[in-house]
Design a protein around this motif. Structure first.
Motif, PDB file in Angstrom:
ATOM      1  N   THR A 114      33.524  29.456  -7.560  1.00 20.35           N
ATOM      2  CA  THR A 114      34.454  28.373  -7.250  1.00 20.35           C
ATOM      3  C   THR A 114      35.204  28.670  -5.955  1.00 20.35           C
ATOM      4  N   ASN A 115      35.619  29.911  -5.784  1.00 18.64           N
ATOM      5  CA  ASN A 115      36.296  30.278  -4.539  1.00 18.64           C
ATOM      6  C   ASN A 115      35.404  30.031  -3.327  1.00 18.64           C
ATOM      7  N   PHE A 148      44.691  23.092   0.141  1.00 19.67           N
ATOM      8  CA  PHE A 148      44.611  23.596  -1.232  1.00 19.67           C
ATOM      9  C   PHE A 148      45.974  23.441  -1.898  1.00 19.67           C
ATOM     10  N   ASP A 149      46.203  22.258  -2.449  1.00 11.97           N
ATOM     11  CA  ASP A 149      47.473  21.921  -3.084  1.00 11.97           C
ATOM     12  C   ASP A 149      47.362  22.030  -4.605  1.00 11.97           C
ATOM     13  N   VAL A 201      37.308  26.467  -3.044  1.00  5.98           N
ATOM     14  CA  VAL A 201      38.665  26.879  -2.676  1.00  5.98           C
ATOM     15  C   VAL A 201      38.768  27.328  -1.224  1.00  5.98           C
ATOM     16  N   ASP A 202      37.868  28.195  -0.797  1.00  7.66           N
ATOM     17  CA  ASP A 202      37.976  28.768   0.542  1.00  7.66           C
ATOM     18  C   ASP A 202      38.013  27.713   1.641  1.00  7.66           C
ATOM     19  N   SER A 203      37.161  26.706   1.539  1.00 10.66           N
ATOM     20  CA  SER A 203      37.133  25.673   2.580  1.00 10.66           C
ATOM     21  C   SER A 203      38.419  24.843   2.577  1.00 10.66           C
ATOM     22  N   LEU A 204      38.950  24.558   1.401  1.00  7.41           N
ATOM     23  CA  LEU A 204      40.209  23.811   1.337  1.00  7.41           C
ATOM     24  C   LEU A 204      41.372  24.636   1.883  1.00  7.41           C
ATOM     25  N   ALA A 245      39.989  23.104  -9.171  1.00  5.47           N
ATOM     26  CA  ALA A 245      39.313  24.408  -9.095  1.00  5.47           C
ATOM     27  C   ALA A 245      39.260  25.064 -10.471  1.00  5.47           C
ATOM     28  N   PHE A 246      40.384  25.003 -11.180  1.00  2.00           N
ATOM     29  CA  PHE A 246      40.389  25.581 -12.524  1.00  2.00           C
ATOM     30  C   PHE A 246      39.374  24.880 -13.412  1.00  2.00           C
TER      31      PHE A 246
END
Length: 84
Positions: free
Chosen positions: A19-20, A33-34, A24-27, A41-42
Motif C-alpha cells: 500500500t505504501n 496524503f490527508d 501512499v508514497d505518491s500522495l 490506505a488503511f
C-alpha cells in the motif's frame, strides 16, 4: 499456532509495504496524503490482508483473539507506525 502468527505477521507487513509503494508514497510526494487518504490506505491494506489470509488463519484469530477486525486493525496500525 506459530505458523499462523508468522503467516499473519508476514501478510500484514507485505500488505502495508505494498500500500505504501502503490498508493501512499505518491500522495505524500504530492502533499496530498490527508486524513481521507489515510482512511483509504488503511482500507486498501485491510482488504488485501483479508484476501491473502487463509480461512484457517482467520479462524485462529477469531478463536484466540476474538474480533478479527480489531486484531488486524491493531496489527496494521502497528506496522504502519514501524514503517514511518
Amino acid at each position: 499456532a506459530q505458523k499462523y502468527l508468522d503467516m499473519i505477521g508476514e501478510t500484514v507487513i507485505d500488505c502495508v509495504l505494498t500500500t505504501n509503494q502503490t498508493y501512499v508514497d505518491s500522495l505524500k510526494a504530492q502533499g496530498k496524503f490527508d486524513a481521507e487518504a489515510q482512511k483509504i490506505a488503511f482500507q486498501k491494506t485491510y482488504d488485501m490482508v483479508l484476501k491473502f489470509l487463509s480461512a484457517e488463519a482467520k479462524a485462529y484469530i477469531a478463536e484466540v483473539y476474538g474480533d478479527v477486525t480489531e486484531y488486524l486493525t491493531s496489527k496494521i496500525e502497528a506496522q504502519v507506525n514501524l514503517s514511518k
